[in-house]
Design a protein around this motif. Sequence first.
Motif, PDB file in Angstrom:
ATOM      1  N   THR A  26       9.752  35.937  82.169  1.00 50.18           N
ATOM      2  CA  THR A  26       8.505  35.597  81.468  1.00 50.18           C
ATOM      3  C   THR A  26       8.576  34.217  80.819  1.00 50.18           C
ATOM      4  OG1 THR A  26       9.399  36.734  79.552  1.00 50.18           O
ATOM      5  CG2 THR A  26       7.858  37.987  80.932  1.00 50.18           C
ATOM      6  N   ARG A  27       9.750  33.591  80.863  1.00 47.70           N
ATOM      7  CA  ARG A  27       9.862  32.302  80.164  1.00 47.70           C
ATOM      8  C   ARG A  27       9.179  31.181  80.946  1.00 47.70           C
ATOM      9  NH1 ARG A  27      16.059  32.925  78.019  1.00 47.70           N
ATOM     10  NH2 ARG A  27      15.858  35.171  78.028  1.00 47.70           N
ATOM     11  N   ARG A  28       8.818  30.137  80.241  1.00 51.92           N
ATOM     12  CA  ARG A  28       8.017  29.037  80.794  1.00 51.92           C
ATOM     13  C   ARG A  28       8.770  28.278  81.901  1.00 51.92           C
ATOM     14  NH1 ARG A  28       5.564  25.702  82.651  1.00 51.92           N
ATOM     15  NH2 ARG A  28       4.337  23.967  81.906  1.00 51.92           N
ATOM     16  N   TYR A  29      10.074  28.084  81.705  1.00 51.01           N
ATOM     17  CA  TYR A  29      10.869  27.317  82.680  1.00 51.01           C
ATOM     18  C   TYR A  29      11.961  28.189  83.288  1.00 51.01           C
ATOM     19  CZ  TYR A  29       8.624  23.307  80.541  1.00 51.01           C
ATOM     20  OH  TYR A  29       7.692  22.424  80.078  1.00 51.01           O
ATOM     21  N   ILE A  30      12.066  28.125  84.595  1.00 51.28           N
ATOM     22  CA  ILE A  30      13.154  28.819  85.296  1.00 51.28           C
ATOM     23  C   ILE A  30      14.121  27.732  85.766  1.00 51.28           C
ATOM     24  CG2 ILE A  30      13.783  30.305  87.250  1.00 51.28           C
ATOM     25  CD1 ILE A  30      10.911  31.483  87.093  1.00 51.28           C
ATOM     26  N   MET A  31      15.252  27.636  85.096  1.00 52.27           N
ATOM     27  CA  MET A  31      16.255  26.614  85.444  1.00 52.27           C
ATOM     28  C   MET A  31      17.162  27.258  86.487  1.00 52.27           C
ATOM     29  SD  MET A  31      17.159  23.543  84.302  1.00 52.27           S
ATOM     30  CE  MET A  31      17.058  23.259  82.528  1.00 52.27           C
ATOM     31  N   PHE A  32      17.000  26.860  87.746  1.00 51.53           N
ATOM     32  CA  PHE A  32      17.713  27.541  88.818  1.00 51.53           C
ATOM     33  C   PHE A  32      19.007  26.819  89.150  1.00 51.53           C
ATOM     34  CE2 PHE A  32      16.549  31.116  91.626  1.00 51.53           C
ATOM     35  CZ  PHE A  32      17.818  31.277  92.163  1.00 51.53           C
ATOM     36  N   CYS A  33      20.120  27.400  88.759  1.00 48.69           N
ATOM     37  CA  CYS A  33      21.419  26.819  89.097  1.00 48.69           C
ATOM     38  C   CYS A  33      21.913  27.516  90.364  1.00 48.69           C
ATOM     39  CB  CYS A  33      22.391  26.973  87.939  1.00 48.69           C
ATOM     40  SG  CYS A  33      21.822  26.059  86.498  1.00 48.69           S
ATOM     41  N   GLY A  34      21.509  26.955  91.469  1.00 47.09           N
ATOM     42  CA  GLY A  34      21.845  27.506  92.780  1.00 47.09           C
ATOM     43  C   GLY A  34      21.536  26.408  93.778  1.00 47.09           C
ATOM     44  N   VAL A  35      21.000  26.768  94.932  1.00 43.24           N
ATOM     45  CA  VAL A  35      20.633  25.721  95.894  1.00 43.24           C
ATOM     46  C   VAL A  35      19.135  25.744  96.175  1.00 43.24           C
ATOM     47  CG1 VAL A  35      22.904  25.391  96.949  1.00 43.24           C
ATOM     48  CG2 VAL A  35      21.390  27.197  97.808  1.00 43.24           C
ATOM     49  N   HIS A  36      18.688  24.750  96.931  1.00 43.70           N
ATOM     50  CA  HIS A  36      17.262  24.472  97.046  1.00 43.70           C
ATOM     51  C   HIS A  36      16.438  25.658  97.540  1.00 43.70           C
ATOM     52  CE1 HIS A  36      13.594  22.480  98.504  1.00 43.70           C
ATOM     53  NE2 HIS A  36      13.809  21.697  97.475  1.00 43.70           N
ATOM     54  N   PHE A  37      16.938  26.384  98.571  1.00 42.41           N
ATOM     55  CA  PHE A  37      16.110  27.473  99.093  1.00 42.41           C
ATOM     56  C   PHE A  37      15.931  28.569  98.050  1.00 42.41           C
ATOM     57  CE2 PHE A  37      20.346  29.072 100.364  1.00 42.41           C
ATOM     58  CZ  PHE A  37      20.265  30.402  99.973  1.00 42.41           C
ATOM     59  N   PRO A  65      18.465  21.614  88.890  1.00 44.83           N
ATOM     60  CA  PRO A  65      19.022  20.457  88.178  1.00 44.83           C
ATOM     61  C   PRO A  65      19.507  19.297  89.057  1.00 44.83           C
ATOM     62  CG  PRO A  65      19.761  22.477  87.158  1.00 44.83           C
ATOM     63  CD  PRO A  65      19.047  22.880  88.421  1.00 44.83           C
ATOM     64  N   ASP A  66      19.836  19.540  90.308  1.00 44.35           N
ATOM     65  CA  ASP A  66      20.082  18.430  91.236  1.00 44.35           C
ATOM     66  C   ASP A  66      19.318  18.734  92.518  1.00 44.35           C
ATOM     67  OD1 ASP A  66      20.902  16.658  93.151  1.00 44.35           O
ATOM     68  OD2 ASP A  66      22.987  16.626  92.506  1.00 44.35           O
ATOM     69  N   ILE A  94      11.802  17.308  84.709  1.00 47.12           N
ATOM     70  CA  ILE A  94      12.207  16.633  85.953  1.00 47.12           C
ATOM     71  C   ILE A  94      12.821  17.655  86.897  1.00 47.12           C
ATOM     72  CG2 ILE A  94      12.619  14.377  84.914  1.00 47.12           C
ATOM     73  CD1 ILE A  94      15.681  15.201  84.972  1.00 47.12           C
ATOM     74  N   ASN A  95      13.072  17.222  88.110  1.00 49.38           N
ATOM     75  CA  ASN A  95      13.718  18.072  89.128  1.00 49.38           C
ATOM     76  C   ASN A  95      12.929  19.370  89.342  1.00 49.38           C
ATOM     77  OD1 ASN A  95      15.776  16.157  89.360  1.00 49.38           O
ATOM     78  ND2 ASN A  95      16.920  17.091  87.682  1.00 49.38           N
TER      79      ASN A  95
END
Length: 381
Positions: free
Chosen positions: A87-98, A116-117, A357-358
């Motif tokens: 439910t949070r506003r930002y999902i910071m995905f530490c994984g790969v692009h797909f 993040p990258d 960003i990203n």
Amino acid sequence: MALKSSANNLKGAVLNFNDDAKDDYLPSISEAELSDEKVLQELDQLHGELRDQVIVLGHHYQQDDIIRYADVTGDSLALAREALNSTRRYIMFCGVHFMAETADILKRPDQTVILPDLHAGCSMADMANRQHIDQAWATLQEWTKARIIPVTYINSDAKLKAFVGDHDGVICTSSNAEKIIQWAFEHGEKLLFFPDQHLGRNTCYKMGIPLDQMVTYNPTIWNGGLTPEQVAKAKVILWYGYCSVHQGFTLEQIKRVRAERPETTVIVHPECCFDVTQNADVAGSTNFIINYIRQAPAGASFAVGTEINLVNRLARECPDKTIFSLSPYQCLCTTMYRIRPRWLLASYRAIKAGSPINVIRVDEKIKRSALVALERMLAIS
Ligand code: 13P
Ligand code: SF4
């Protein structure tokens, strides 16, 4: 001061990995600007401060200095579910692009997914593109009247997920591949499985389909290197793709472990090649491997055929067991490894400055089609 200048440099930047926009690659925070230690200190602070707004999802193959900030860790299936429920506003995905794309397809419209990258891709996912799949599909349709169900591994571009959504197909992960393939055979006579030939072959074989009913379509060869007769006889058409990390595990390594450490259980991921999965003691998804090792009795010994960050973490987490990589070459997913603390910090700083960003943004039309296939997968698994 540092915060202000970095946020200004990065302001408003959005990059779509699949649209050849890689030149917009964003600079990280340099070591001259901030030492590794200070990066972690600031991350500790921002992670706490923005906790109500940001959920950090960490795939099991991420390095420890990223996993320490993960609110949730999981395999690709678990993290897809998490993206759906967050439910949070930002999902910071530490994984790969797909994986981040999958999260963007499943999230609510008011949420933002950040990778993040943006160069954290997946070499296997890059082995099948939409143009090749369209071409293969047209050839197969011309050659056979049999109903073919397209199945894409979740390790694929969103455009391929959209393709299966538009063609009554489905998506699978390594955790649910059997159930999904079962479903596919209830709805059609043949499968086109992409991009990972090994997951497809290993799973179908386990389900009782003999190897002589599987063929491999190689997109770099005319007509995939196949004939209409071969396709007519086959139940499963596998795409010629593979994971460069899991490809590093070999039968020779298993023989060596058997000779030198006979008490050891060899456990591998189904992205490993057929010889390796057949000669291992056990094969299963990332989650399966973790649970199997955790539940083993003290004193057990494991040679593990999967990504090295996970293997090392399991070894530290279970000091009462002997856990080591099946390969002496320590197979590292270098694209997962691109997600570094200083990149995570740059993304956090930008959120705090109000200019994320990203950001991952899947095209709306692709999203709609891909969602059909993803929802189908989640309903089946
Ligand atoms: P899991 O589905 O097991 O998380 O695997 C993802 C992946 O990329 C393995 O290489
Ligand atoms: Fe892709 Fe292999 Fe890395 Fe998984 S381990 S993300 S399949 S390259």
